[in-house]
Write a protein that holds these residues in place. Structure first.
Motif, short mmCIF file in Angstrom:
data_model
loop_
_atom_site.label_atom_id
_atom_site.label_comp_id
_atom_site.label_asym_id
_atom_site.label_seq_id
_atom_site.Cartn_x
_atom_site.Cartn_y
_atom_site.Cartn_z
N MET A 97 -18.31 -1.09 -1.69
CA MET A 97 -18.55 -1.94 -2.84
C MET A 97 -17.95 -1.33 -4.10
O MET A 97 -17.38 -2.03 -4.91
CB MET A 97 -20.06 -2.19 -3.01
CG MET A 97 -20.38 -3.08 -4.19
SD MET A 97 -19.75 -4.74 -4.04
CE MET A 97 -21.22 -5.66 -4.26
N ASP A 98 -18.09 -0.01 -4.27
CA ASP A 98 -17.54 0.66 -5.44
C ASP A 98 -16.03 0.43 -5.54
O ASP A 98 -15.51 0.16 -6.61
CB ASP A 98 -17.82 2.16 -5.42
CG ASP A 98 -19.30 2.47 -5.65
OD1 ASP A 98 -20.04 1.55 -6.06
OD2 ASP A 98 -19.70 3.62 -5.41
N THR A 99 -15.34 0.56 -4.40
CA THR A 99 -13.90 0.39 -4.38
C THR A 99 -13.52 -1.05 -4.71
O THR A 99 -12.59 -1.27 -5.49
CB THR A 99 -13.33 0.77 -2.99
OG1 THR A 99 -13.69 2.12 -2.71
CG2 THR A 99 -11.82 0.63 -2.96
N ALA A 100 -14.23 -2.01 -4.17
CA ALA A 100 -13.92 -3.42 -4.41
C ALA A 100 -14.12 -3.78 -5.88
O ALA A 100 -13.27 -4.45 -6.48
CB ALA A 100 -14.76 -4.32 -3.52
N ARG A 101 -15.22 -3.35 -6.45
CA ARG A 101 -15.46 -3.73 -7.84
C ARG A 101 -14.48 -3.05 -8.78
O ARG A 101 -13.98 -3.65 -9.73
CB ARG A 101 -16.91 -3.48 -8.24
CG ARG A 101 -17.32 -2.06 -8.35
CD ARG A 101 -18.79 -1.91 -8.70
NE ARG A 101 -19.04 -0.49 -8.93
CZ ARG A 101 -20.20 0.05 -8.95
NH1 ARG A 101 -21.28 -0.70 -8.77
NH2 ARG A 101 -20.34 1.33 -9.16
N LEU A 102 -14.15 -1.78 -8.50
CA LEU A 102 -13.17 -1.09 -9.34
C LEU A 102 -11.78 -1.71 -9.17
O LEU A 102 -11.06 -1.89 -10.15
CB LEU A 102 -13.14 0.40 -9.01
CG LEU A 102 -12.22 1.25 -9.89
CD1 LEU A 102 -12.61 1.14 -11.36
CD2 LEU A 102 -12.24 2.71 -9.43
N ALA A 103 -11.42 -2.06 -7.94
CA ALA A 103 -10.13 -2.71 -7.70
C ALA A 103 -10.04 -4.04 -8.44
O ALA A 103 -9.00 -4.36 -9.04
CB ALA A 103 -9.91 -2.90 -6.21
N ALA A 104 -11.11 -4.82 -8.41
CA ALA A 104 -11.13 -6.10 -9.13
C ALA A 104 -10.98 -5.87 -10.63
O ALA A 104 -10.23 -6.60 -11.30
CB ALA A 104 -12.41 -6.87 -8.82
N LEU A 105 -11.66 -4.87 -11.14
CA LEU A 105 -11.59 -4.58 -12.58
C LEU A 105 -10.20 -4.10 -12.98
O LEU A 105 -9.66 -4.53 -14.00
CB LEU A 105 -12.66 -3.56 -12.96
CG LEU A 105 -12.73 -3.15 -14.43
CD1 LEU A 105 -12.84 -4.35 -15.35
CD2 LEU A 105 -13.91 -2.20 -14.63
N ILE A 106 -9.62 -3.25 -12.17
CA ILE A 106 -8.25 -2.77 -12.47
C ILE A 106 -7.27 -3.93 -12.40
O ILE A 106 -6.42 -4.10 -13.28
CB ILE A 106 -7.85 -1.63 -11.51
CG1 ILE A 106 -8.65 -0.37 -11.84
CG2 ILE A 106 -6.34 -1.35 -11.59
CD1 ILE A 106 -8.52 0.75 -10.81
N ALA A 107 -7.38 -4.76 -11.38
CA ALA A 107 -6.47 -5.91 -11.24
C ALA A 107 -6.65 -6.89 -12.41
O ALA A 107 -5.66 -7.43 -12.93
CB ALA A 107 -6.71 -6.61 -9.91
N ALA A 108 -7.88 -7.11 -12.84
CA ALA A 108 -8.13 -7.98 -14.00
C ALA A 108 -7.48 -7.40 -15.24
O ALA A 108 -6.88 -8.12 -16.05
CB ALA A 108 -9.64 -8.16 -14.20
N THR A 109 -7.60 -6.09 -15.40
CA THR A 109 -7.03 -5.43 -16.58
C THR A 109 -5.51 -5.52 -16.57
O THR A 109 -4.89 -5.83 -17.59
CB THR A 109 -7.49 -3.95 -16.62
OG1 THR A 109 -8.92 -3.91 -16.59
CG2 THR A 109 -6.99 -3.25 -17.87
N VAL A 110 -4.91 -5.28 -15.42
CA VAL A 110 -3.45 -5.34 -15.32
C VAL A 110 -2.93 -6.76 -15.57
O VAL A 110 -2.00 -6.96 -16.36
CB VAL A 110 -2.97 -4.81 -13.95
CG1 VAL A 110 -1.49 -5.11 -13.72
CG2 VAL A 110 -3.24 -3.31 -13.84
N THR A 111 -3.54 -7.75 -14.93
CA THR A 111 -3.05 -9.12 -15.11
C THR A 111 -3.27 -9.61 -16.55
O THR A 111 -2.41 -10.29 -17.12
CB THR A 111 -3.68 -10.10 -14.10
OG1 THR A 111 -5.11 -10.00 -14.18
CG2 THR A 111 -3.21 -9.81 -12.68
N THR A 112 -4.38 -9.24 -17.14
CA THR A 112 -4.63 -9.62 -18.53
C THR A 112 -3.65 -8.91 -19.46
O THR A 112 -3.14 -9.51 -20.42
CB THR A 112 -6.09 -9.31 -18.93
OG1 THR A 112 -6.95 -10.03 -18.05
CG2 THR A 112 -6.38 -9.71 -20.36
#
Length: 164
Positions: free
Chosen positions: A1-16
């Motif tokens: 879960m930690d990896t998934a949430r961090l990956a989602a947050l990183i991907a959101a940051t990059v795309t934004t």
């Protein structure tokens, strides 16, 4: 879960970040360059940009920013890491507002520019330009600001998330 949430947050940051950068590039280079061009050139370039930009990479970042931020919010809330929620909610709101500006102002102006027809057949290119340029550029500055706010909030969420 930690990896998934961090990956989602990183991907959101990059795309934004990609979206903020795209809008910023228009603010500081494309529109100032076109401001110095003649009416037909501005119309023709923007008509071509409006066609070229609708592609898979753009749409992934444009819509992915919102979806990935929402996913990160859901994952952090589900894990009990509610301290990350305020900046994620702020990022989500800022990005959604950007989508509103795009949908209510930029896209209709792009459509009107396209409806003017081939640039060589436009009888009064100065009028077409006048109806488009200033409003589109002002709305784009709002998009840049809103995406930059969203990006800053996502960076804040990354800092908070890294402490968990």
């Amino acid at each position: 879960m930690d990896t998934a949430r961090l990956a989602a947050l990183i991907a959101a940051t990059v795309t934004t970040g990609l979206m903020a950068g795209l809008f910023f590039a228009f603010d500081v280079s494309v529109m100032p360059a076109l401001r110095r061009s003649d009416d037909r050139t501005l119309i023709q370039v923007m008509q071509r940009v409006n066609v070229a930009i609708v592609n898979g990479l753009f749409m992934t970042a444009f819509l992915g920013s919102l979806l990935l931020t929402a996913l990160a919010l859901v994952l952090y809330l589900a894990s009990g890491a509610g301290s990350v929620a305020p900046p994620l909610i702020a990022a989500l709101v800022a990005y959604a507002l950007q989508l509103g500006v795009t949908g209510r102002i930029n896209i209709p102006l792009n459509n009107a520019l396209d409806a003017a027809g081939p640039v060589e057949r436009i009888a009064d290119p100065a009028a077409v330009r006048q109806a488009f340029e200033a409003r589109w550029a002002a709305a784009n500055r709002w998009r840049t600001l809103l995406c930059t706010i969203a990006l800053g909030c996502l960076a804040w969420a990354l800092v908070l998330g890294g402490r968990l």
